[in-house]
Each structure stands twice: as C-alpha cells, then as structure tokens.
Scaffold this motif. Structure first.
Motif, PDB file in Angstrom:
ATOM      1  N   HIS A 254       0.823  -1.226   0.000  1.00 59.28           N
ATOM      2  CA  HIS A 254       0.000   0.000   0.000  1.00 59.28           C
ATOM      3  C   HIS A 254       0.850   1.267   0.000  1.00 59.28           C
ATOM      4  N   ASP A 255       2.162   1.132   0.019  1.00 60.13           N
ATOM      5  CA  ASP A 255       3.048   2.287   0.102  1.00 60.13           C
ATOM      6  C   ASP A 255       3.687   2.514  -1.266  1.00 60.13           C
ATOM      7  N   PRO A 256       3.357   3.635  -1.948  1.00 61.85           N
ATOM      8  CA  PRO A 256       3.931   3.883  -3.273  1.00 61.85           C
ATOM      9  C   PRO A 256       5.457   3.883  -3.282  1.00 61.85           C
ATOM     10  N   LYS A 257       6.059   4.249  -2.158  1.00 63.85           N
ATOM     11  CA  LYS A 257       7.527   4.280  -2.128  1.00 63.85           C
ATOM     12  C   LYS A 257       8.112   2.881  -2.309  1.00 63.85           C
ATOM     13  N   LEU A 258       7.365   1.862  -1.899  1.00 70.12           N
ATOM     14  CA  LEU A 258       7.831   0.489  -2.048  1.00 70.12           C
ATOM     15  C   LEU A 258       7.207  -0.202  -3.256  1.00 70.12           C
ATOM     16  N   ASP A 259       5.897  -0.021  -3.428  1.00 68.24           N
ATOM     17  CA  ASP A 259       5.205  -0.716  -4.511  1.00 68.24           C
ATOM     18  C   ASP A 259       5.593  -0.197  -5.888  1.00 68.24           C
ATOM     19  N   ASP A 260       5.660   1.121  -6.041  1.00 72.31           N
ATOM     20  CA  ASP A 260       5.887   1.682  -7.372  1.00 72.31           C
ATOM     21  C   ASP A 260       7.214   1.249  -7.999  1.00 72.31           C
ATOM     22  N   PRO A 261       8.333   1.260  -7.262  1.00 74.49           N
ATOM     23  CA  PRO A 261       9.577   0.781  -7.883  1.00 74.49           C
ATOM     24  C   PRO A 261       9.481  -0.681  -8.317  1.00 74.49           C
ATOM     25  N   ALA A 262       8.767  -1.499  -7.530  1.00 74.75           N
ATOM     26  CA  ALA A 262       8.595  -2.900  -7.896  1.00 74.75           C
ATOM     27  C   ALA A 262       7.743  -3.036  -9.159  1.00 74.75           C
ATOM     28  N   ILE A 263       6.687  -2.241  -9.245  1.00 73.06           N
ATOM     29  CA  ILE A 263       5.807  -2.300 -10.419  1.00 73.06           C
ATOM     30  C   ILE A 263       6.563  -1.890 -11.673  1.00 73.06           C
ATOM     31  N   ARG A 264       7.349  -0.827 -11.574  1.00 75.37           N
ATOM     32  CA  ARG A 264       8.113  -0.374 -12.741  1.00 75.37           C
ATOM     33  C   ARG A 264       9.114  -1.449 -13.176  1.00 75.37           C
ATOM     34  N   ALA A 265       9.755  -2.089 -12.199  1.00 76.60           N
ATOM     35  CA  ALA A 265      10.711  -3.154 -12.537  1.00 76.60           C
ATOM     36  C   ALA A 265       9.995  -4.333 -13.190  1.00 76.60           C
ATOM     37  N   ALA A 266       8.827  -4.694 -12.674  1.00 71.75           N
ATOM     38  CA  ALA A 266       8.079  -5.823 -13.233  1.00 71.75           C
ATOM     39  C   ALA A 266       7.587  -5.515 -14.643  1.00 71.75           C
ATOM     40  N   LEU A 267       7.160  -4.280 -14.877  1.00 65.25           N
ATOM     41  CA  LEU A 267       6.682  -3.900 -16.210  1.00 65.25           C
ATOM     42  C   LEU A 267       7.805  -3.926 -17.239  1.00 65.25           C
ATOM     43  N   GLY A 268       9.032  -3.857 -16.781  1.00 64.35           N
ATOM     44  CA  GLY A 268      10.173  -3.940 -17.689  1.00 64.35           C
ATOM     45  C   GLY A 268      10.628  -5.370 -17.946  1.00 64.35           C
ATOM     46  N   SER A 269       9.852  -6.336 -17.458  1.00 60.49           N
ATOM     47  CA  SER A 269      10.201  -7.740 -17.614  1.00 60.49           C
ATOM     48  C   SER A 269       9.056  -8.486 -18.299  1.00 60.49           C
ATOM     49  N   ARG A 270       9.200  -9.824 -18.384  1.00 62.97           N
ATOM     50  CA  ARG A 270       8.189 -10.651 -19.057  1.00 62.97           C
ATOM     51  C   ARG A 270       7.338 -11.418 -18.051  1.00 62.97           C
ATOM     52  N   VAL A 271       7.182 -10.932 -16.826  1.00 59.88           N
ATOM     53  CA  VAL A 271       6.406 -11.652 -15.819  1.00 59.88           C
ATOM     54  C   VAL A 271       5.008 -11.978 -16.356  1.00 59.88           C
ATOM     55  N   PHE A 272       4.508 -13.166 -15.989  1.00 63.10           N
ATOM     56  CA  PHE A 272       3.188 -13.554 -16.496  1.00 63.10           C
ATOM     57  C   PHE A 272       2.067 -12.981 -15.651  1.00 63.10           C
ATOM     58  N   TYR A 273       2.409 -12.459 -14.460  1.00 61.98           N
ATOM     59  CA  TYR A 273       1.375 -11.905 -13.585  1.00 61.98           C
ATOM     60  C   TYR A 273       1.969 -10.780 -12.760  1.00 61.98           C
ATOM     61  N   LEU A 274       1.278  -9.656 -12.738  1.00 66.28           N
ATOM     62  CA  LEU A 274       1.635  -8.530 -11.881  1.00 66.28           C
ATOM     63  C   LEU A 274       0.364  -8.071 -11.187  1.00 66.28           C
ATOM     64  N   GLY A 275       0.224  -8.458  -9.921  1.00 63.56           N
ATOM     65  CA  GLY A 275      -0.968  -8.112  -9.155  1.00 63.56           C
ATOM     66  C   GLY A 275      -0.634  -7.116  -8.063  1.00 63.56           C
ATOM     67  N   CYS A 276      -1.484  -6.103  -7.899  1.00 62.89           N
ATOM     68  CA  CYS A 276      -1.199  -5.030  -6.950  1.00 62.89           C
ATOM     69  C   CYS A 276      -2.384  -4.801  -6.025  1.00 62.89           C
ATOM     70  N   LEU A 277      -2.123  -4.874  -4.728  1.00 67.27           N
ATOM     71  CA  LEU A 277      -3.158  -4.661  -3.728  1.00 67.27           C
ATOM     72  C   LEU A 277      -3.587  -3.199  -3.708  1.00 67.27           C
ATOM     73  N   GLY A 278      -4.861  -2.973  -3.418  1.00 70.19           N
ATOM     74  CA  GLY A 278      -5.360  -1.610  -3.309  1.00 70.19           C
ATOM     75  C   GLY A 278      -6.744  -1.493  -3.911  1.00 70.19           C
ATOM     76  N   SER A 279      -7.480  -0.513  -3.455  1.00 70.50           N
ATOM     77  CA  SER A 279      -8.833  -0.284  -3.960  1.00 70.50           C
ATOM     78  C   SER A 279      -8.794   0.277  -5.374  1.00 70.50           C
TER      79      SER A 279
END
Length: 340
Positions: A254-279
């Motif tokens: 739930h903390d953009p300081k932690l989640d956002d860097p992970a999301i950006r890194a995942a979007l730069g890869s071929r992961v088959f699933y990227l799920g993010c908690l939050g409303s």
C-alpha cells in the motif's frame, strides 16, 4: 509440506541409493477427461511403495503391477487405459477418457540408466530447463535443452517454451518429450499479513517464493519461516532476481515508495502476472503516477488491480486464495492476461 508430486526423479534417486529397485511411470498422452495431465509421474519401488500419481488413483493399481513386472524383465511398457467410459470404469478410470502411460524400470535391459537419472536430478537442482526425451519404438533416451538445430531440437524448444510435455512424431517415429522446467517463481513485495498466507499457498502450488521488504521487522524469519527474504529496495531486488515469463510479482505494501519501484521493474520484464493490492481509487492514483512517469496504456493494462479474483474475499487468508486463483488463471490461460 513439499509437493512430492513434482519430485519424482529425486525420490527415485533416493530410493535407488537406499538399495531399492525402482520404476517410473509417466503419462505421455491423454484424450477426453483424463484426470492427470501429460507429464504426471509415479515412482514405484520393488516393494510396491509408490509416490506421485498418473491418474489420481484410478489406475495406479494396474500401473504398479506392470511396474513390478518391468523390474523383473528390465523392459519398458507403453500402456493404454480407457477408450470409452465403460472400459475406463472397468480399470478404475471412472471419470472416463483415455490415458497412455509409459512405465520404465531404472536399470535393466532397456531401462533408464542410473547415471542418466543422476544427470536429470542435477539439472533440476541447478534449475536448468531440460527435457527427458525417449523414442517410444526402441527406448533410446536423450537429455535435451532445445539448443540442437534439428527437428527434434525444435520440438524440444517448443515444449520448453510452452511448458508442455507430449508426444511428437518425426520420420515415422514417436518421441515423448518430458519437460523439466525450473520451478515457477513468486516475488512478493511487502512482508504483510496477506503475504504470510500467500507464501505458504504458493509453495504448496510449486512456486519458489521470495518476500521483498527493506523493513526487516516485516520480512523476518519468524514471520516467514522457510521463505527467501530480500531486504533490498524492491526494484534492486527484482533487477537482481531477473524475473522472466515463469515469474509472478505481487505488491502488497500500500506504500507507493515500495510498490511503485517494484511495479516499474516488473513492467520492464516478461512476468506472467503482476498483481497489486489496493482499492479501485488507489489503483487510479497508481495509474496516474505511472502515466506521468511515461508508461503507456498497454503497459499499465498489464497490472491486475485490485489484486485477486473477485470472490468477495475479506480476510487475509481469503485474499491470498483469491490471488492464487487469479495467478493460476493467468498462468494456465494466457489469453486472460490483461494488456496481452
């Protein structure tokens, strides 16, 4: 609790070293409503001990009898059970369908060489993608990684890429390609309550699991026993892990300081699933930040958010169930992946 169904070569090796004689049964083809997928295995000892499954219990008794006979004469068997619902019921395949099962003794005249089994176990331990290939007419065996520039090599490469074992016909001969891919991986960002249950569920499903959280009080061994813990910043940890097409990433802080860097890194890869908690509102803010950072709509659409299948989950354990359900759908039904 380890998933022994995926450890058949290792169990066979252990039993051999204990002085037992061993045979391995493998589902090589299925038709109709067969209960176990191609590649499923069963290991049988000379005392009729067994681990694994080729039919969910339906025809194991008949397969064990054939395995014991194979241990006596050293010759593999290619068996077919089913054909029709009535015939299937007669051998215990009550759900119908047809399965083709290869039974191979380890050692013996035409059996699996113990050294071959050792090399297969070594490759699996090193997490290298390999296949165990056998000609169904003369029982010759090869261990291949898809690098050979031959028709069989091309078939092996396709099998590894699709993660599907199966029979191919080349020059009038049938070859069974048994795929031994490295385990699936799950990288969980945030050592929170949901992650504690999700890590256990994912391991039971065969994933190698790592929890990423620079806050050591959250990602502690007490909270996550038997789990790899990475205390680097999420983008640094993911870059080092080199996520690929057999990797899922779930962000839970739930903390953009932690989640956002992970999301950006995942979007730069071929992961088959990227799920993010939050409303839905939280995700809208997340999308705005990503778009401001230069990510286009197709990239952003790869994110599954709010995370998990919509099953009305409330508790952390229920949310973990919903995440595993959605992750499994994205893995097994690639056409459901968003932004694909």
């Amino acid at each position: 609790m380890p998933d022994t169904a995926d450890q058949i070569p290792e169990i066979a090796q252990t039993w051999l070293r204990e002085g037992r004689r061993v045979a391995i049964a493998t589902v090589v083809e299925t038709w109709g409503s067969a209960p176990r997928p191609v590649g499923s295995q069963l290991v049988i000892s000379d005392a009729a001990a067994m681990m694994g499954s080729v039919s969910g219990g339906c025809v194991e008794g008949a397969v064990v009898e054939e395995a014991l006979a194979a241990l006596e004469d050293g010759v593999p068997r290619l068996l077919t059970y089913g054909v029709s619902d009535d015939d299937a019921f007669a051998v215990g395949l009550a759900c119908g369908g047809t399965i083709r099962v290869l039974v191979e003794p380890v050692e013996g005249a035409d059996g699996i060489d113990a050294g071959y089994l050792d090399r297969l176990v070594e490759a699996r331990a090193a997490k290298r993608a390999v296949t165990s290939v056998i000609c169904l007419s003369d029982w010759s065996r090869l261990m291949m990684d898809g690098s050979a520039g031959t028709p069989l090599g091309e078939a092996v490469r396709a099998a590894i890429a699709s993660d599907r074992s199966g029979v191919v016909e080349l020059d009038g001969e049938e070859w069974f390609i048994g795929v031994h891919n490295p385990p699936l991986r799950l990288m969980i960002v945030g050592g929170v309550h949901i992650a504690q249950t999700l890590a256990v569920m994912a391991r039971l499903a065969g994933y190698d699991v790592a929890v990423i959280d620079p806050r050591e009080a959250f990602a502690s061994a007490e909270r996550f026993p038997d789990t790899a813990l990475l205390h680097d910043w999420p983008d640094v940890a993911l870059e080092a892990a080199a996520p690929d097409a057999r990797t899922a990433v779930v962000t839970l802080t739930h903390d953009p300081k932690l989640d956002d860097p992970a999301i950006r890194a995942a979007l730069g890869s071929r992961v088959f699933y990227l799920g993010c908690l939050g409303s839905t509102r939280t995700h809208a803010k997340r999308v705005a930040r990503l778009e401001e950072a230069g990510y286009d709509a197709q990239a952003v659409a790869r994110i599954d958010a709010p995370v998990g299948a919509d099953i009305g989950a409330k508790s952390p354990a229920e949310i973990a169930v919903s995440i595993m359900a959605e992750m499994t759908e994205r893995l097994r039904r690639p056409d459901t992946r968003p932004g694909g």
